[in-house]
Design an enzyme around this catalytic site. Structure first.
Site, PDB file in Angstrom:
ATOM      1  CD  GLU A  55      18.851  21.335  -1.758  1.00 27.88           C
ATOM      2  OE1 GLU A  55      17.814  20.890  -1.246  1.00 27.88           O
ATOM      3  OE2 GLU A  55      19.610  20.649  -2.456  1.00 27.88           O
ATOM      4  CD  GLU A  77      20.454  19.573   2.366  1.00 30.43           C
ATOM      5  OE1 GLU A  77      20.971  18.976   3.311  1.00 30.43           O
ATOM      6  OE2 GLU A  77      19.907  18.992   1.409  1.00 30.43           O
ATOM      7  CG  ASN A  88      23.002  19.824  -1.396  1.00 34.31           C
ATOM      8  OD1 ASN A  88      23.219  19.004  -0.508  1.00 34.31           O
ATOM      9  ND2 ASN A  88      21.789  20.073  -1.835  1.00 34.31           N
ATOM     10  CD  GLU A 122      19.037  19.362  -8.511  1.00 33.99           C
ATOM     11  OE1 GLU A 122      18.882  19.839  -7.376  1.00 33.99           O
ATOM     12  OE2 GLU A 122      19.377  18.170  -8.701  1.00 33.99           O
ATOM     13  NE  ARG A 126      16.987  14.381 -10.383  1.00 27.53           N
ATOM     14  CZ  ARG A 126      17.641  14.491  -9.226  1.00 27.53           C
ATOM     15  NH1 ARG A 126      17.923  13.417  -8.522  1.00 27.53           N
ATOM     16  NH2 ARG A 126      17.992  15.678  -8.767  1.00 27.53           N
ATOM     17  CG  ASP A 154     -18.745 -27.900 -36.603  1.00 27.60           C
ATOM     18  OD1 ASP A 154     -18.006 -28.234 -35.654  1.00 27.60           O
ATOM     19  OD2 ASP A 154     -19.744 -28.558 -36.954  1.00 27.60           O
ATOM     20  CG  ASP A 198     -29.436 -28.487 -23.066  1.00 27.33           C
ATOM     21  OD1 ASP A 198     -28.712 -27.798 -22.318  1.00 27.33           O
ATOM     22  OD2 ASP A 198     -29.825 -29.648 -22.787  1.00 27.33           O
ATOM     23  CE  LYS A 216     -24.777 -28.803 -32.146  1.00 32.91           C
ATOM     24  NZ  LYS A 216     -23.727 -28.572 -33.134  1.00 32.91           N
ATOM     25  CG  HIS A 241     -24.722 -28.741 -38.159  1.00 32.11           C
ATOM     26  ND1 HIS A 241     -23.614 -28.061 -38.598  1.00 32.11           N
ATOM     27  CD2 HIS A 241     -24.259 -29.657 -37.261  1.00 32.11           C
ATOM     28  CE1 HIS A 241     -22.532 -28.527 -37.987  1.00 32.11           C
ATOM     29  NE2 HIS A 241     -22.896 -29.501 -37.162  1.00 32.11           N
ATOM     30  CG  HIS A 296     -20.358 -33.378 -38.148  1.00 29.71           C
ATOM     31  ND1 HIS A 296     -19.146 -32.795 -37.916  1.00 29.71           N
ATOM     32  CD2 HIS A 296     -21.257 -32.677 -37.399  1.00 29.71           C
ATOM     33  CE1 HIS A 296     -19.282 -31.786 -37.067  1.00 29.71           C
ATOM     34  NE2 HIS A 296     -20.558 -31.703 -36.728  1.00 29.71           N
ATOM     35  CB  THR A 308     -19.776 -29.810 -26.561  1.00 31.91           C
ATOM     36  OG1 THR A 308     -18.917 -30.431 -27.518  1.00 31.91           O
ATOM     37  CG2 THR A 308     -18.945 -29.231 -25.438  1.00 31.91           C
TER      38      THR A 308
END
Length: 1185
Positions: free
Chosen positions: A317, A330, A332, A338, A383, A578, A684, A747, A777, A779, A914
């Site tokens: 290396e 070094e 090896n 590899e 790898r 709704d 609101d 509403k 609108h 219910h 709400t």
């Protein structure tokens, strides 16, 4: 110590170094000059003293040569593939730690002797470079497949290897002449040569025990870590120190030597792409390498090998600096990880060569002559590891739930533990599989590698595949040269494309529901219907034009004029919002809305609009349905391009229940318009004009149609009720028209408009505003909704709200079919086909059955005219009914309704929608739970602990009610609490969306859209939990509703469409027993393949003890960044720590990681001790600031 003494010591070390070089040269020359008489000794049985893919690599070569194979394995490796690939396999290191088992020489030799092993291959790592192991083999009469023990010793001793290199005339990096044994020696070296320096393990490689030090302050910590790592990996913590070469290329040369003094090279490999000094990607040959430099590198390698009499395979290396100078690092003395890329470009099987050389064959006999070795194309090795690049390559462990590899021409795979069901252990290296590609040039090899990696499917653990893909597409890698700083200097490599993993996540979700039940709260014990709704036939082609085409062409003003000029009554369909909010707790999913959308687009193009978004649907989508509300809007828009969409905007509260900064409301409307919203119904909850004006301004500025809504309460036809009189509503309408609304809305959220009041209110508004479209609108709680809406039409209303018949009535809107039928043949004709309404109704009648666990009819069998007394809004009426039953007050619902009336009076007779309706409801339930009358509440107001919503209302957080706050009730409740003056949101600082987006990206790591930012702005906690859920369980909106709520039955087969052209075929197979970890294994068949997931049984978990997890959103909780074992705990309870201070050291896969303190503070509690085994995110300690 004085500088004179240091100088003297340095001179002595230098002298010793020269002596070492002379001895090395003399000994090396004599080592192989004596004549040898050798004979060929065939090998019949080979043991591999290793594990994993390298063991299998050697076994395959042996099998090809007719050699029998023997595996050894530790107690932790009983399930590993390498022991199954060998002809024989034997346990070693019984009772020893995982790594120590493979380092136990006596056991390995014993197995070899007892089983007539001729030769041992050491693989790489573990004992592969231990001279004592090579000698032990020789002493036992077993051949060591590698260099002679003395050569292994010389090459393994990096100091002696340096000396030999110097003797051979090979340049070396300045470094110590012997392993150092103390920190003081490291300090002396750094004093002489300066920083940076690098520690290296003297008895091993692979990046273990390797640490770069750039400053004196880092020296001690890095010395200790390097020593500890080297000791753990190689059994010897000795280190040596070198000067660190900045930004070099890491080039290594493959050599082969035989027993007769012949040495050849097989060219070089470039291993510069590294992290933590471990190679990640290797290339052969090195790109753009000067031919003269290649010649010098290969010549130096061969000369060095010949000098020591090198036998078998090895690697020399080098570091190559930016000037083209090379330095020996070094040798090896083993096969490298590899080695594969060299085999691919030279067509030489290195393991075959190793075996034949060990038998006594010469290189020429094997046809391996230097002039015959040629480079053919390029090869790349990646790898693939179980590491997470996004978390600093921290190792990940766990079970491979899915493993599918990439294959095909030009691809080679070397793997071991990569198979479905394999357990990835924290005890060994994180390598999963080596992928090798080859091509005529580097770009061609990279293209094949990219394609192969894209084919991989690895689930259950994190991998570095997304990172590798980024490397392979990097221009510097493809067309330039890279050095060892390549990863550090290319942060873009960490811009990782998220792995979708949708199929496996969905299996996890289905398994979780099968084991633990529904993930969304279920109000009543009812099962979803097993019958799926059938969509009526839809013609091919584009849907006919509708009112949205008018809006897109004429703009909001022109649209409003067209609506006013329209002959006949227009309808808005509330089925998509709704209606199900009122009847089914807002739980209808996008999945079922999408299915019917094309039919609606083709057959209901004459609708004024479809209400499908906003209000409670926004947070419920994320909170309970685990869907993105923006995605719902986008998908419905693409399916219904011709009908306008309408949403409910709570004025200054947008789609939330609190006040937001003004710029947040504006931004929300802008993003909603961009995603396909058309009409903004702005209201609101108190009819508080300043709040409404902000919402109107935001919707108008975004380019939307503004429909200002007057929230109706009381009864204008009753002369005794004059707080909310006709005059009140007309004056409010004046203000809204003056503010520029395009459409005026009434509403009637509780369904209080009786026919007479309808005629009075609408006719008065029509007289005052002849050109203004009026939209009503209501219910149908009392059952008079159809009559009231027909009265509104006769009085001059342009639009009324309806719901498809199975979703109408009770607390929902009046019936679409009834209105269509009643107006047919009159001047109010809706233009909608009654036959198509029947088809539409058939779909929803079946679809409603899917939501049986949420259906209000489970506890409420009819509407009730008492709504005229209690004035409870439709959606809230249903919710209160559910809440009363869930709290055990079902039998007291009549009392709850009466208390609602009293609570409303206590608060001053409010407009109730709400969030004001919730405030009244909270106070009503508080009164019932505590058995309080209105008089008692008024009397004890200064001592009772009221619901927070009530207190905040009285403070002024919602706005100012018509007629002001009730006194003295308000003052008694608030006492000294602060009060908000004026519009609540006016004083809020502007929201910093850039900072919010940055924070979200840091937290969630994936692509954050502008829509995500708005979701987090509206509901920070809900959005965070939604993202956490989808990260774990994936896109559950792909599942049909029964599967989503109830999961599959055993043996049930079904399909899940992930996207167009991608459909999963799934079969639920079995549910396993409880294991020791509190989990059950759930088995599926996915696209014909067996899959299984482990699911924690939440009921069983409560009875079992587990290590606590660190909570990500609690700053002082420090969790394990990776699975591993605690090596050292550096702090104690009560100790003060600084930010960045080391807290403990973890070891996993032979790498050590220091866990640092994320903040300054005091250690409150330590949850671990030395040798504790931890999973990822296990709580280590808590710090208080």
């Amino acid at each position: 110590m004085s500088w004179q003494m240091l100088l003297k010591l340095g001179g002595m070390r230098a002298a010793l170094g020269v002596l070492a070089v002379r001895r090395a040269c003399c000994h090396s020359r004599s080592a192989h000059t004596s004549p040898q008489t050798l004979e060929y000794k065939p090998i019949k049985k080979v043991m591999v003293a290793n594990r994993g893919e390298i063991a299998i690599r050697v076994f395959r070569a042996c099998t090809e040569l007719g050699i029998r194979t023997v595996a050894v394995y530790s107690e932790q490796d009983t399930g590993q593939m390498h022991r199954q690939k060998a002809d024989e396999a034997y346990l070693i290191g019984r009772g020893l730690p995982p790594v120590a088992a493979y380092l136990h020489i006596p056991d390995i030799i014993k197995v070899a002797k007892e089983n007539d092993v001729d030769a041992i291959h050491p693989g790489y790592g573990f004992l592969s470079e231990r001279a004592d192991f090579a000698q032990a083999c020789t002493d036992a009469g077993v051949r060591f497949i590698g260099p002679a023990p003395e050569v292994v010793r010389k090459m393994g001793d990096k100091v002696e290897a340096r000396a030999i290199a110097i003797c051979a005339g090979v340049p070396v990096v300045p470094g110590t002449d012997a392993p150092i044994s103390s920190l003081q020696e490291a300090q002396e070296f750094s004093h002489n040569y300066g920083f940076p320096i690098i520690f290296k393990a003297a008895y091993g490689g692979g990046g273990r025990g390797m640490r770069v030090v750039r400053e004196y302050e880092e020296l001690e910590e890095n010395y200790q870590r390097a020593y500890s790592e080297a000791l753990a990996a190689f059994g010897n913590g000795a280190l040596f120190v070198e000067k660190f070469i900045e930004k070099p290329r890491h080039i290594e040369v493959q050599i082969l030597g035989d027993k007769y003094g012949n040495v050849i090279h097989l060219y070089e490999r470039d291993c510069s792409i590294q992290r933590r000094h471990q190679k990640v990607v290797e290339v052969a040959p090195a790109t753009q390498l000067d031919p003269h430099l290649r010649d010098r590198l290969t010549a130096d390698s061969v000369n060095l090998a010949k000098l020591v009499g090198y036998e078998n395979a090895g690697t020399v290396e080098f570091l190559v600096d930016k000037h083209g100078k090379h330095y020996f690092i070094e040798v090896n003395s083993r096969l490298q990880v590899e080695h594969t890329v060299t085999e691919e470009i030279t067509d030489v099987d290195l393991v075959h060569a190793q075996l034949r050389i060990c038998e006594g064959r010469s290189l020429p006999e094997l046809g391996l002559k230097q002039d015959k070795i040629r480079i053919n194309g390029y090869a790349i090795q990646c790898r693939v590891t179980t590491e997470d690049p996004a978390r600093g390559f921290q190792p990940d462990t766990g079970r491979l739930e899915v493993f599918r590899s990439g294959e095909g021409m030009g691809i080679r795979l070397d793997s071991a533990s990569a198979f479905q069901g394999a357990l990835i252990s924290p005890h060994y290296d994180s390598l999963l599989v080596k992928v090798i590609s080859s091509g005529k040039d580097l770009p061609a090899a990279a293209a094949k590698m990219s394609r192969a990696l894209a084919e991989f499917r690895v689930r259950g653990v994190k991998t570095n595949i997304p990172f590798l893909q980024n490397v392979l597409s990097n221009d510097q890698f493809l067309y330039g040269t890279v050095d060892t700083q390549f990863i550090d200097e290319n942060p873009d490599l960490f811009n990782l494309k998220p792995v979708q993993n949708r199929a496996q996540k969905l299996l996890h979700y289905l398994g979780h529901v099968m084991v633990n039940g529904p993930t969304t709260p279920i109000p009543v014990k009812a099962k979803p219907s097993s019958i799926d709704p059938v969509v009526p036939a839809v013609p091919l082609g584009d849907p006919p034009k509708g009112f949205r085409d008018v809006l897109l062409k004429e703009g909001p003003e022109g649209f409003a004029k067209a609506v006013r000029a329209h002959q006949g009554l227009l309808l808005m369909d509330t089925t998509f919002r709704d209606a199900h909010q009122s009847l089914l707790a807002t739980r209808v999913r996008t999945h079922d809305l999408k299915k019917i959308s094309p039919f609606v687009a083709h057959n209901f193009n004459k609708l004024f609009s479809i209400e499908n978004w906003g209000g409670a649907t926004f947070d419920v989508a994320m909170r309970f349905l685990y869907e993105c509300p923006w995605k719902r809007l986008q998908e419905l828009r693409s399916l219904i391009p011709n009908v306008p969409f309408q949403m409910l905007l709570r004025g200054a509260n947008a789609v939330g229940y609190t006040n937001y900064p003004d710029n947040a409301v504006h931004k929300f409307c802008e993003v909603a318009k961009e995603n396909g919203m058309d009409i903004f119904r702005v209201f609101d909850s108190l009819n508080y004009l300043p709040n409404m004006l902000l919402g109107m301004e935001a919707a108008g500025a975004a380019g939307g149609v503004v429909e200002a809504a007057i929230s109706y309460t009381g009864d204008i036809s009753d002369p005794t009720r004059q707080k909310y009189s006709l005059d009140y509503y007309l004056k409010l309408a004046d203000e809204l028209v003056k503010a520029g609304t395009h459409i005026l809305c009434i509403k009637d959220m509780a369904g209080l408009l009786k026919p007479e009041a309808s005629r009075l209110l609408v006719s008065s508004l029509r007289d005052r505003f002849p050109d203004m479209p009026i939209h009503v609108h209501t219910h149908d709680t009392a059952g008079a909704g159809v009559a009231a809406m027909l009265a509104c039409a006769e009085a001059g209303a342009d639009i009324v709200d309806v719901a498809v018949d199975p979703m109408a009535g009770m607390t929902s809107q009046p019936s679409m079919g009834a209105i269509v039928a009643c107006t047919k043949g009159t001047k109010y004709n809706t233009g909608i086909s009654l036959e198509k309404v029947f088809d539409y109704s058939e779909y929803w009648e079946v679809a409603r059955g899917l939501y049986a666990p949420f259906d209000c009819t489970a506890t409420m069998k009819s509407g009730n005219a008492d709504v005229y007394e209690n004035e409870i809004p439709g959606g809230q009426y249903t919710n209160l009914h559910f809440q009363a039953h869930s709290m055990g007050l079902g039998h007291k619902f009549k009392e709850v309704k009466k208390a609602y009336v009293e609570a409303n009076k206590l608060l001053g007779d409010l407009i109730k929608v709400t969030p004001s309706s919730k405030i009244v409801g909270d106070l009503a339930q508080f009164m019932v739970q505590n058995s309080l009358t209105r008089a008692e509440v008024e009397e004890r107001a200064d001592e009772l602990s009221f619901p927070l919503s009530v207190v905040e209302f009285l403070q002024g957080h919602v706005g100012i009610p018509h007629g002001g706050f009730p006194e003295p009730f308000r003052s008694k409740v608030l006492k000294s609490l602060p009060r908000v003056e004026g519009r609540p949101g006016a004083s809020l600082p502007a929201m910093d969306f850039e900072a919010l987006e940055k924070q979200l990206r840091e937290t969630h790591r994936d692509d954050i859209t502008p829509e995500d930012v708005m979701s987090a702005a509206m509901y920070p906690k809900v959005f965070h939990e939604f993202k956490e859920f989808t990260t774990t369980f994936g896109p559950v909106d792909c599942l049909n509703t029964r599967l989503f709520l109830d999961g599959p039955k055993i043996a049930e087969e079904f399909e899940v469409e992930l996207e167009r052209g991608k459909t999963l075929h799934i079969k639920a197979l079995a549910l396993g027993d409880l294991n020791k970890a509190g989990q059950r294994e759930v088995f599926f068949e996915l696209n014909g393949q067996l899959r299984s997931v482990l699911v924690r049984d939440t009921v069983a978990m409560k009875e079992m003890h587990f290590h606590p997890k660190a909570l990500k959103d609690v700053r002082g909780q420090v969790g394990a960044p990776m699975p591993g074992k605690v090596v050292e705990v550096k702090v104690k309870e009560g100790q003060k720590v600084e930010k960045g201070q080391p807290l403990c050291v973890l070891s996993a896969m032979k790498m050590e990681t220091v866990v640092n303190s994320p903040l300054s503070g005091t250690v409150a509690k330590v949850y671990v001790k030395t040798d504790s085994s931890l999973e990822g995110d296990d709580l280590i300690l808590e710090i208080t600031e």
